[in-house]
Enzyme design. Sequence first.
Site, PDB file in Angstrom:
ATOM      1  CG  ASP A 222     -21.765  -0.534   4.324  1.00  0.00           C
ATOM      2  OD1 ASP A 222     -21.055   0.062   3.496  1.00  0.00           O
ATOM      3  OD2 ASP A 222     -21.439  -1.623   4.830  1.00  0.00           O
TER       4      ASP A 222
ATOM      5  CD  GLU B   8      -1.768  -2.300   1.724  1.00  0.00           C
ATOM      6  OE1 GLU B   8      -0.580  -2.575   2.012  1.00  0.00           O
ATOM      7  OE2 GLU B   8      -2.706  -3.087   1.909  1.00  0.00           O
TER       8      GLU B   8
END
Lengths: 279, 279, 279, 279, 279, 279
Positions: free
Chosen positions: D104, D58
């Site tokens: 969400d 990452e």
Amino acid sequence: MQVLDDHRVAARLVEGRHTHVMLGKALAKGEKLPIAVTIGTHPAVTFASCTRVPVGKELGFAAELLGGEIAVRQCSNGVLVPDAEIVLEGFIGSELTAEGPFVDITGTYDPVRQQPIIEFTGMHLKPDFIYHGILPGGDEHKILMGAPYEPKIYRAVAGVTEVKNVLLTKGGCGYLHAVIQIKKSTQGDAKNAIMAAFAAHTSLKHVVVIDEDIDPCDPLEVEYAMATRVRGDRDIMVITGVRGSSLDPCQLDDGTNVKVGVDATMVLGHEKDFLRATW
Amino acid sequence: MQVLDDHRVAARLVEGRHTHVMLGKALAKGEKLPIAVTIGTHPAVTFASCTRVPVGKELGFAAELLGGEIAVRQCSNGVLVPDAEIVLEGFIGSELTAEGPFVDITGTYDPVRQQPIIEFTGMHLKPDFIYHGILPGGDEHKILMGAPYEPKIYRAVAGVTEVKNVLLTKGGCGYLHAVIQIKKSTQGDAKNAIMAAFAAHTSLKHVVVIDEDIDPCDPLEVEYAMATRVRGDRDIMVITGVRGSSLDPCQLDDGTNVKVGVDATMVLGHEKDFLRATW
Amino acid sequence: MQVLDDHRVAARLVEGRHTHVMLGKALAKGEKLPIAVTIGTHPAVTFASCTRVPVGKELGFAAELLGGEIAVRQCSNGVLVPDAEIVLEGFIGSELTAEGPFVDITGTYDPVRQQPIIEFTGMHLKPDFIYHGILPGGDEHKILMGAPYEPKIYRAVAGVTEVKNVLLTKGGCGYLHAVIQIKKSTQGDAKNAIMAAFAAHTSLKHVVVIDEDIDPCDPLEVEYAMATRVRGDRDIMVITGVRGSSLDPCQLDDGTNVKVGVDATMVLGHEKDFLRATW
Amino acid sequence: MQVLDDHRVAARLVEGRHTHVMLGKALAKGEKLPIAVTIGTHPAVTFASCTRVPVGKELGFAAELLGGEIAVRQCSNGVLVPDAEIVLEGFIGSELTAEGPFVDITGTYDPVRQQPIIEFTGMHLKPDFIYHGILPGGDEHKILMGAPYEPKIYRAVAGVTEVKNVLLTKGGCGYLHAVIQIKKSTQGDAKNAIMAAFAAHTSLKHVVVIDEDIDPCDPLEVEYAMATRVRGDRDIMVITGVRGSSLDPCQLDDGTNVKVGVDATMVLGHEKDFLRATW
Amino acid sequence: MQVLDDHRVAARLVEGRHTHVMLGKALAKGEKLPIAVTIGTHPAVTFASCTRVPVGKELGFAAELLGGEIAVRQCSNGVLVPDAEIVLEGFIGSELTAEGPFVDITGTYDPVRQQPIIEFTGMHLKPDFIYHGILPGGDEHKILMGAPYEPKIYRAVAGVTEVKNVLLTKGGCGYLHAVIQIKKSTQGDAKNAIMAAFAAHTSLKHVVVIDEDIDPCDPLEVEYAMATRVRGDRDIMVITGVRGSSLDPCQLDDGTNVKVGVDATMVLGHEKDFLRATW
Amino acid sequence: MQVLDDHRVAARLVEGRHTHVMLGKALAKGEKLPIAVTIGTHPAVTFASCTRVPVGKELGFAAELLGGEIAVRQCSNGVLVPDAEIVLEGFIGSELTAEGPFVDITGTYDPVRQQPIIEFTGMHLKPDFIYHGILPGGDEHKILMGAPYEPKIYRAVAGVTEVKNVLLTKGGCGYLHAVIQIKKSTQGDAKNAIMAAFAAHTSLKHVVVIDEDIDPCDPLEVEYAMATRVRGDRDIMVITGVRGSSLDPCQLDDGTNVKVGVDATMVLGHEKDFLRATW
């Protein structure tokens, strides 16, 4: 038969049917086919002539319907005929001519076709004879055309479930629509019956399957079953790309048609939701 | 037959079949039903016993297949039996027991059912006898189960178009899948054939219709026809809410199933696009 | 290659493939393209030449398959060739001629097309050389054509669920039909796999998805899965108006086709209804 | 992260993602997992942390986006962290607690789940630090969640036709809806693109395919394409029984969902009927 | 009205209809509602009472139908009544009781419901009065129930094409089936008419649209149109998941139903294929 | 209006609209029709001129919108006009000429048509007049064209359920797409609303029905409803073979089109699965 002049008519002989076959054989031997046309026979004889019994069995079948023997008479050209108001004697040869347009059971016009000519050589009339004409597209035409298929459908449906009645309805020209009454023993039976019916009578276009408590002969009763026992997404079966009747004006250019079967029976196990009050 | 102890077995008698009917009659008179079990008969006799001929005609049918007479022998309980490697004599009474689970043609397990007990009273063995067992879910099981339906389907399809061959395939457990070979004369014929087949064998689930140039017995040939002659939106016919085989694990809770027919024939009039090169 | 006379052939160069691109570049510079045709190479070389590896990587790929190096030889026109029974040297220029009709994998005839002419200038033969011809529409043709797509489909399906095996079947001409074996972890996986396969090989027409217990290489096993694990209304996915293979005689006039995917897997959580007895 | 008290939070570790895997390994060795939480990192770092690059890549990916190196600092528990406004140090152990309900991307509530507890042991704040919170269901949440899938879809569609742009729209929560812009070269391309997109992002629910002249980023332009280039019976593709996103409130009880693809492109060869006037 | 004892009956007051609203207002003021029941009024009055005119306009509407004024008489509880064979006076209070089961227009039983009690305080009889009972599920019941919807449908269809006649058929219980006669001016008109009809009468389940040459009042004529002018795949429109009549036993558990519209009109521009011979 | 020379223009008079009717009457009497063209009127007047009020009521309708009277002035040819920046006076006769191609609301070109010529005889300009042009296919064009249909749809939907708002969206050219906001009281209401909308505005092509919590004027909100509340197999209703707008380039050759309605409302009784978190 289409009148051409005072002693000749044109007549359509459907391919594969008895007269057509007999004419073929005669012509193959270089002969004309001797024939007789009877008008005004006993209804059982008329009816028998429209059924699909094997060659030469029509009179025997009519006799069975009448419960006895049928007397026949010999024409001067040798053809045997049953009792009739009018008897026309003659011959069919090889010459063809334009026949039609005649009206068919749907009430619409058939195409003009090249068909054989019948030449009449004699006529016999009873005293005070009755001329019995069957109108094209009329009820008699429809009934006589559809009658042979009702038992065929009945027998086919009996092979898949318990069938109670089969009707080719007048609204369907006695030919294109059937109402089939069954006694379901499993939930899917109506769909099996629909396929059996379409297999038994390939000209059939639409079929409705009903329960024992609905009268197949009453159009309002059949409509009632469709109103209260059909759920469109589940009970309507549409078959595309299949052979149907060439008489149907909806036939597609590739010769196929579309058939529809409708299951208008109660859902097995839920009969109490559907049953009607009685008094 | 499920062995219970050294002289008793449990056996499933399907409702409506001959032995079941005969047992019902015997029990109604307060009697046991005398029976005999033959193992290792002539293949024609085994085959005949699986067909759907009327009661008492099985041996006659086997004799026809063999081209002559079949000798029978009387057991001590009076039952007549054909020549066999092993003959078991006995009686069926009213007592039931848990039978199964046995494996059916799909290779999956049937449910356990309450079924009658056969009590054996004697056994006859040929010298050097051969034990001929038919394995559940094996090829012999499938062939014997499907065999009676191939001619039924053949006859039904012959009523709607020209049929050349009918096969219940091994991949379809000899029962659920049919390949039907026809000679199309109109574009819609295959769909008519599909419905005729479903009407003739209501346990049938999937049908493929092929042309004369495809070998119905070669699964790769049939697959080839599907690869090159099927257009999914036009040639696949799905029938929902219809009765199928209870042996199919896909059967829905309401007892219906879904059938699929596939028209894998060439489009009439476009044969040249589909015909294969030959050498 | 179609023989035109004793030193010239016509050959189809598919648009966008390597030779077609190289010819375009040569002609743009006003040059002919030097080429060599090898007949009877090591199977790994033949196989490698049919895969879709980047330009110039085919021999390296073949070497990898063989586990080492591949020797090459230079032709008199400068082209490098691997070991072969027959080597033809020559040039392709700008002239076109009618090529075909040849038979394609479906066994039907391709159209005649205007294609380039190869002019041969030399030939090399091994002593006792073997002529290895690949028959159009034969098994070798099908395998070499489909082989590159099996790993492409495998990789694509692996992106959506656990894939076990991918087969382009012989019945589907090694090109039009795939069998995909997966291990489902959610109920919808098979439909995701079907779309992944259609995306990976756009010429694919029909796909069947099976469980781990079904052998994808045995057509009868795959058919068994369809017989017992497919419910037609739920498990058959029909995609219209989509690009498919131009080799399929069913392609529509607007260049689209119809694809069908079949989910022949067990319903997740109901495996016990579907599992087969073992012995 | 859900605050439990002044030094502990509950945090959802999605199964299979990096932190979840690392925690599993630590616990298997009987250790706690040392972790650090960074709040307020450079946007490229935040973005990189949401992509699906291999474990440990990452920061390198973020560095690439920034065009150089990224400085890291070591926390007292040994974890390396990039520059951030706030750094929280701590450990995750084996203890679980109720986490949620959180909102969400669809704006609806996730279920409450048993998840690990993070115990913080230290905190570092920049002078005048900025707290950068990502609101659940807000635009940043949607963009970071969908971003990794746009290139995946792009690459998949590029395998079947010429793709120009791919957008996961805000109206589709940045996750459930894609707009795909292609340059058609055959009439069926859009349907191939739809299947490729569904294969590349299995949570995708609805896809619209548009032409080059429609701006995929302008919802009114996309709607315009649907108004004037879609014929509902031909251009809408409905896929049932397929795995979709578990975040979608429409998911069925068996875990499947229904996907819809819409071809809103012009009919190839009829572009003149569809092209818009320009000025 | 269900007789409870010699001066009380139970009566269903449908929510939202006038009497139900008036009772609600009276009870809200702590009062009983004075009412009168008239039996054997002029047919125009009976008919008017079944229409959906605004509150208090029923008698005015009846007067219009009769072409003049209607005399009214005041009961002892102050209620004004038109001329009738029998007049019952009384009050409705807040007490409820079990009402039913009564038979509805489909001939099946309605559920038992808790409904208000009417307490009668007086009765007026004409000399030699006639008791006019409307049988549940009888023709009068059907006609009075459906009558208000025929003009509503007529007006709605007139907004989309040229409508000639609208009939709620007896076979459809005067409520569930409509026959709509139109004069098509574009090919799609019948489908527009179907949607207009479903919008105008939301309890409608099945609609058939016919041409001007078909008599909507003759079920055999309507069936004839379906036999010869319908192609099942093109002309049958099935609407699922829509609100229908709660009287239909096919209503789904979620309160939705399925409607079907049938276009039984000739294809515009092909009238000559469909027109019937006349004599 | 298309400028032909310095005093003549061609103008499309749509059949059946007021000016077309008036011209027909004038020509029938052998007269020219005196007319005036006003450019730059009060927006309420412009808006009123686009509604479908009865002949001669446009100015009255505009006055109502303005809350008072509207002053008119008489042209030298006798025509009365409201206040305007520019007034053109003239006549229409029987001569026709090629008009177009003009751009319509879809931004595509209309066909060239034979239309009447307006011959101008005078012009009045206000000092410092403003020329107010309505761009073909621009927003003003779309709003003025669709405006009359929003209340028509509103009223129609109000007849089947509780409607909150109706919008003809800009993305749908202000004419082809509607968003309908309802408050469901039964599960099927949205489908009833869809049919009511299609009946009220027969040019409508696509409809989306949303709940009260979705803003119909925000395309992203409507898209959100489609993303989270639509299940493609259940909520998308496709109507084929129906009359739509002739402006739609997708119209079929037989003059029919395909309409699509989408139910993007929550499932009644399951609102908690769909409701969004608020803060």
